[in-house]
Design a protein around this motif. Structure first.
Motif, mmCIF file in Angstrom:
data_model
loop_
_atom_site.group_PDB
_atom_site.id
_atom_site.type_symbol
_atom_site.label_atom_id
_atom_site.label_comp_id
_atom_site.label_asym_id
_atom_site.label_seq_id
_atom_site.Cartn_x
_atom_site.Cartn_y
_atom_site.Cartn_z
ATOM 1 N N LEU A 1 34.066 -19.183 40.790
ATOM 2 C CA LEU A 1 33.091 -19.837 39.922
ATOM 3 C C LEU A 1 33.763 -20.383 38.662
ATOM 4 C CD1 LEU A 1 30.142 -17.277 40.145
ATOM 5 C CD2 LEU A 1 30.428 -19.387 41.416
ATOM 6 N N VAL A 2 34.712 -19.642 38.121
ATOM 7 C CA VAL A 2 35.424 -20.105 36.940
ATOM 8 C C VAL A 2 36.195 -21.384 37.249
ATOM 9 C CG1 VAL A 2 37.298 -19.554 35.342
ATOM 10 C CG2 VAL A 2 35.598 -17.835 35.890
ATOM 11 N N GLN A 3 36.895 -21.400 38.377
ATOM 12 C CA GLN A 3 37.645 -22.595 38.754
ATOM 13 C C GLN A 3 36.716 -23.796 38.914
ATOM 14 O OE1 GLN A 3 39.499 -20.847 42.186
ATOM 15 N NE2 GLN A 3 41.436 -20.500 41.104
ATOM 16 N N SER A 4 35.542 -23.543 39.472
ATOM 17 C CA SER A 4 34.565 -24.624 39.614
ATOM 18 C C SER A 4 34.118 -25.124 38.248
ATOM 19 C CB SER A 4 33.355 -24.136 40.420
ATOM 20 O OG SER A 4 32.339 -25.104 40.440
ATOM 21 N N ALA A 5 33.901 -24.184 37.309
ATOM 22 C CA ALA A 5 33.464 -24.586 35.972
ATOM 23 C C ALA A 5 34.550 -25.386 35.249
ATOM 24 C CB ALA A 5 33.093 -23.345 35.159
ATOM 25 N N GLN A 6 35.810 -24.985 35.407
ATOM 26 C CA GLN A 6 36.880 -25.680 34.703
ATOM 27 C C GLN A 6 37.154 -27.062 35.289
ATOM 28 O OE1 GLN A 6 40.115 -22.831 34.763
ATOM 29 N NE2 GLN A 6 39.601 -22.156 32.702
ATOM 30 N N ALA A 7 36.909 -27.228 36.576
ATOM 31 C CA ALA A 7 37.149 -28.522 37.212
ATOM 32 C C ALA A 7 35.967 -29.471 37.082
ATOM 33 C CB ALA A 7 37.471 -28.314 38.691
ATOM 34 N N SER A 8 34.876 -28.979 36.478
ATOM 35 C CA SER A 8 33.660 -29.790 36.422
ATOM 36 C C SER A 8 33.753 -30.858 35.347
ATOM 37 C CB SER A 8 32.445 -28.898 36.139
ATOM 38 O OG SER A 8 32.550 -28.352 34.849
ATOM 39 N N LYS A 9 32.846 -31.789 35.411
ATOM 40 C CA LYS A 9 32.792 -32.888 34.449
ATOM 41 C C LYS A 9 31.396 -32.931 33.851
ATOM 42 C CE LYS A 9 33.272 -37.887 34.123
ATOM 43 N NZ LYS A 9 33.487 -39.126 34.874
ATOM 44 N N ALA A 10 31.295 -32.874 32.544
ATOM 45 C CA ALA A 10 29.989 -32.861 31.883
ATOM 46 C C ALA A 10 29.259 -34.172 32.125
ATOM 47 C CB ALA A 10 30.163 -32.645 30.377
ATOM 48 N N VAL B 1 27.161 -14.795 30.833
ATOM 49 C CA VAL B 1 26.470 -15.757 31.694
ATOM 50 C C VAL B 1 27.455 -16.865 32.054
ATOM 51 C CG1 VAL B 1 24.526 -17.337 31.955
ATOM 52 C CG2 VAL B 1 24.263 -15.258 30.586
ATOM 53 N N LEU B 2 27.753 -17.010 33.336
ATOM 54 C CA LEU B 2 28.700 -18.018 33.793
ATOM 55 C C LEU B 2 27.938 -19.241 34.282
ATOM 56 C CD1 LEU B 2 31.597 -18.797 34.336
ATOM 57 C CD2 LEU B 2 31.414 -17.733 36.578
ATOM 58 N N ILE B 3 28.102 -20.351 33.579
ATOM 59 C CA ILE B 3 27.489 -21.628 33.966
ATOM 60 C C ILE B 3 28.565 -22.447 34.661
ATOM 61 C CG2 ILE B 3 26.308 -23.689 33.129
ATOM 62 C CD1 ILE B 3 25.362 -22.068 30.732
ATOM 63 N N LEU C 1 26.169 -12.258 34.715
ATOM 64 C CA LEU C 1 27.089 -11.188 35.082
ATOM 65 C C LEU C 1 26.679 -9.843 34.506
ATOM 66 C CD1 LEU C 1 30.425 -13.138 34.518
ATOM 67 C CD2 LEU C 1 29.306 -12.662 36.686
ATOM 68 N N VAL C 2 25.690 -9.831 33.641
ATOM 69 C CA VAL C 2 25.189 -8.603 33.022
ATOM 70 C C VAL C 2 23.846 -8.261 33.650
ATOM 71 C CG1 VAL C 2 24.648 -7.478 30.830
ATOM 72 C CG2 VAL C 2 26.306 -9.333 30.898
ATOM 73 N N ASP C 3 23.611 -6.990 33.905
ATOM 74 C CA ASP C 3 22.376 -6.577 34.563
ATOM 75 C C ASP C 3 21.223 -6.530 33.566
ATOM 76 O OD1 ASP C 3 20.893 -5.861 36.779
ATOM 77 O OD2 ASP C 3 21.225 -3.717 36.515
ATOM 78 N N ARG C 4 20.987 -7.676 32.897
ATOM 79 C CA ARG C 4 19.913 -7.785 31.909
ATOM 80 C C ARG C 4 19.299 -9.179 32.009
ATOM 81 N NH1 ARG C 4 20.031 -4.256 27.193
ATOM 82 N NH2 ARG C 4 18.836 -5.900 26.206
#
Length: 761
Positions: free
Chosen positions: A213-222, A288-290, A541-544
């Motif tokens: 997921l992190v790799q996907s976020a870093q390769a993304s384009k706003a 929270v991973l977006i 990522l947090v159980d809240r």
């Protein structure tokens, strides 16, 4: 990221060096040498921009970089070498500043990648060996040393594992896991070495999923980058027309150059993706991973939220909610005996019963002669008593239920809970009611979502209608859709999308299709399935649940800052273009002004790295204090259960026995409950009030304390007035009314305080 720095630092060094050398030559009176130095410093940047534009055009994109190209080319053609080098320096500085902003914004995300474990210590051939994590297979045993990252998902084999989960969850305190508990990959061992039995390969582990997921976020384009490209289709022709008009009307080509110089807003437009990426980073720091900028921008416009029930709005596991007795046993003793027998069972309800007994501090005994019948129940001997626990037919027999059992079954249906019936020495003694309780933070999270602008909240669940409707009624959602299959959940999402931007929040494998169908899918990934996390656009990522509120607020702030950077910055550029066309600004002055506008816009975008979350209490209550307060509530639960049980059983007891139990309850109220409430009001609440702020933030809660004290005094007076023979019919009625009232207000008050503890923790 390194190659980006090289690309931006090279032109920046050339342009800065050219400006410095030319400036020194000009001061020494060598104006021709100064012009040559400035021109030489401009040409490499001009060529770099030309290559970038050609590359973008090949990909079907265009942008405002062409204005910078024309500005530098025009400056060289008209002999405005100082203006040219300033434009080159401005463009290079803007690119370097943007790269620095992106590097800072992605610091938290990159940290996850950098922590990915490479090797693990595995037991093999009677010893230990260092092996690549890719070679690990389920069933193998690992030794996790102090300070090491847990490489794969597994079960704790040692007595305890103390893990630092802050990198994944944002929780600052280490978390203790006991023998047999499942742990995710990624946390750091903050305690002594422990053994772990592997449950998944490295590629299938929780941490590997987060890394993907992190790799996907870093390769993304706003999405604002694409918006800027579309905007350039209007802005570039407008700039060229204005420059041509300024030249034609004035007859001075320098005016056209001035217009081009102040219309060089490439770093300005790049401020928008800086804000978006900064918002992603800010959310990551809160667990929270977006996945990409498009998800953040869409999250910011959310209008409809659909929630799965189990594991999202509720805790996702059974908890003891009530103890019903027939009158032969005290609630605490019934729970103690039942939990003692259930210690040998692997059933999910057995672990819930044992956990409830331990939370209440009950001393469990070792059972003997235990036998378990799958799907029915178990039996055994505890402290000399023969116990049977399980379904009603297993405990009571296959015939019709007694009136008492029928009433309990009816309550289970009304409240949507499950029950474990208990018999002691062949006689039905009671029932333990269990349910999936609402998360403590859920009511507050839903209120905050509405406050943040969400217009509609819908619960969609595969659970039974009675269970789903009970939860929905307690939470006050706008709609409830029960007994929905995965396909029907998708249909529900598609139907709600007509009302506005729709979010779907879930955690199970059956939620994955609905998460993918929503405008934004949000997975509760702390304990959720890998399928839901892969299908989602946002992973909590947090159980809240309240972290979703923070993510929404962060997204709205980041989007607002991005829009602000574009609109304000471009507005200033347009004003400057008008001044340049009128001859007020020359090329050099215009370049300096545009440099200031661009830098200010990117610095403004960096504000998205902070703020935007929930406004916390002035100071958080220490975690140890919160745990102590919750433990005190758990210790008082038996008193509350005793009140409710006595109210239910009072009519069935003989008057002397009624008086005995009423006096025993009075002792519990005087010795435990009422002193606790007085201490809360005089010691705890003043502390909490200072944390919360305001004139009297806990006034209504203190009013509840006074009502509890009032009912307690009434009860004491009525019990003191009882005759030797016990209460008569009128006294029984009044005492039962008092007990029900006291039980109800205590139940509500405990729930309010649990929510309050969540708010200040």
């Amino acid at each position: 990221m390194k190659s980006s720095w090289v690309r931006s630092a090279g032109p920046l060094g050339v342009s800065a060096g050219g400006l410095l050398v030319g400036g020194m030559a000009w001061l020494l009176g060598y104006s021709r040498v100064a012009d040559i130095a400035w021109g030489v410093g401009t040409v490499p940047v001009l060529l770099a921009v030309a290559v970038s534009i050609i590359s973008a055009l090949r990909r079907g994109r265009s942008g405002v970089d062409i204005v910078a190209l024309l500005s530098m080319a025009g400056a060289l053609a008209l002999g405005q070498y100082l203006a040219g080098i300033i434009i080159a320096l401005m463009f290079s500085t803007g690119g370097a500043l943007e790269d620095h902003a992106r590097a800072r914004a992605r610091r938290e995300l990159s940290a996850l990648l950098g922590r990915a474990p490479r090797v693990a210590t595995r037991y093999e051939n009677g010893g230990l060996a260092q092996v690549p994590v890719e070679s690990l297979r389920p069933g193998e045993r690992l030794l996790i040393k102090g300070g090491e990252v847990v490489p794969v998902d597994g079960l704790v084999v040692s007595a305890e594992a103390v893990l630092d989960e802050s990198a994944l969850t944002g929780e600052s305190l280490p978390v203790s896991h006991q023998t047999g508990e499942r742990v995710r990959s990624g946390p750091i061992n903050a305690g002594p070495p422990f053994e772990l039995r592997v449950l998944s390969t490295a590629a299938e582990s929780t941490y590997a999923g987060v890394v993907r997921l992190v790799q996907s976020a870093q390769a993304s384009k706003a999405p604002f980058v694409r918006l800027a490209d579309r905007y350039a289709l209007l802005f570039v022709p407008f700039t060229l027309v204005l420059a041509a008009l300024a030249w034609w009307l004035s007859g001075e080509p320098v005016r056209a150059l001035s217009v081009l110089v102040v219309a060089t807003p490439c770093p300005l437009i790049l401020a928008a993706p800086v804000a978006i990426v900064s918002g992603i980073s800010r959310a990551a720091r809160r667990g929270v991973l977006i996945k990409d900028g498009a998800a953040l921008e869409t999250l910011a416009r959310a209008h409809v939220l659909l929630f799965d029930k189990t594991g999202t709005l509720t805790a996702g596991q059974a908890r003891l909610t009530a103890i019903e007795t027939t009158g032969d046993s005290e609630p605490a003793e019934l729970l103690r005996l039942s939990a003692s027998l259930e210690q040998g069972s692997q059933h999910v309800m057995a672990s819930a019963i044992v956990s409830a007994a331990r939370e209440r501090g009950l001393a469990l005994s070792l059972p003997t002669g235990s036998t378990e019948v799958p799907g029915a129940g178990m039996s055994g001997v505890v402290d000399g008593h023969r116990l049977k626990l399980g379904s009603r037919t297993w405990v009571e027999g296959p015939g019709p239920p007694t009136s008492w059992a029928r009433a309990v079954l009816r309550r289970m249906g009304y409240e949507g809970c499950s029950g474990v019936f208990v018999s002691i020495d062949g006689r039905l003694a009671g029932a333990l009611l269990l349910a999936d309780e609402i998360r403590p933070e859920t009511p507050r999270a839903l209120r905050l979502l509405r406050k943040a602008g969400v217009g509609r909240l819908v619960m969609v669940s595969g659970d039974r209608a009675d269970v789903a409707e009970t939860i929905a009624a307690a939470l006050g959602v706008d709609g409830v859709l029960a007994e929905r299959s995965p396909q029907e959940k998708v249909q529900a999402v598609l139907a709600e999308r007509t009302a506005g931007v729709t979010l779907m929040v879930g955690d199970g494998i059956n939620d994955a299709p609905a998460l993918a169908a929503a405008d934004v899918g949000v997975a509760m990934g702390a304990r959720g399935s890998g399928a839901s996390s892969e299908a989602a656009d946002v992973v909590v990522l947090v159980d809240r649940l309240d972290r979703l509120v923070e993510a929404l607020l962060v997204a709205r702030r980041a989007r607002a800052i991005a829009l602000q950077s574009v609109l304000v910055g471009m507005g200033l550029s347009l004003v400057a273009m008008g001044w340049a066309a009128a001859g007020v600004l020359g090329p050099v002055a215009g370049a300096l002004l545009q440099e200031g506008i661009d830098v200010a816009a990117i610095l403004n975008a960096l504000r998205a790295l902070g703020g935007g979350g929930l406004h916390p209490a002035r100071h958080a209550l220490p975690a140890e204090s919160v745990r102590k307060l919750r433990a005190e509530h758990q210790q008082l639960r038996p008193v509350l259960e005793r009140i409710q049980s006595l109210a239910d059983r009072l009519d069935g007891l003989e008057p002397p026995q009624q008086k005995t139990e009423l006096l025993a309850l009075e002792g519990l109220l005087c010795d435990r409950l009422l002193p606790h409430e007085r201490s809360d009001d005089t010691v705890l609440y003043p502390t909490l009030a200072r944390l919360l702020g305001g004139e009297d933030p806990l006034g209504s809660m203190s009013r509840t304390h006074r009502e509890i004290a009032h009912l307690g005094r009434l009860y004491q007076r009525r019990v003191a007035d009882l005759g030797e023979e016990g209460p008569d019919a009128t006294e029984q009625r009044e005492l039962r009314r008092l007990l029900y009232g006291l039980g109800a207000i205590l139940q509500l008050h405990f729930a309010q305080e649990e929510e309050l503890f969540e708010a200040v923790s």
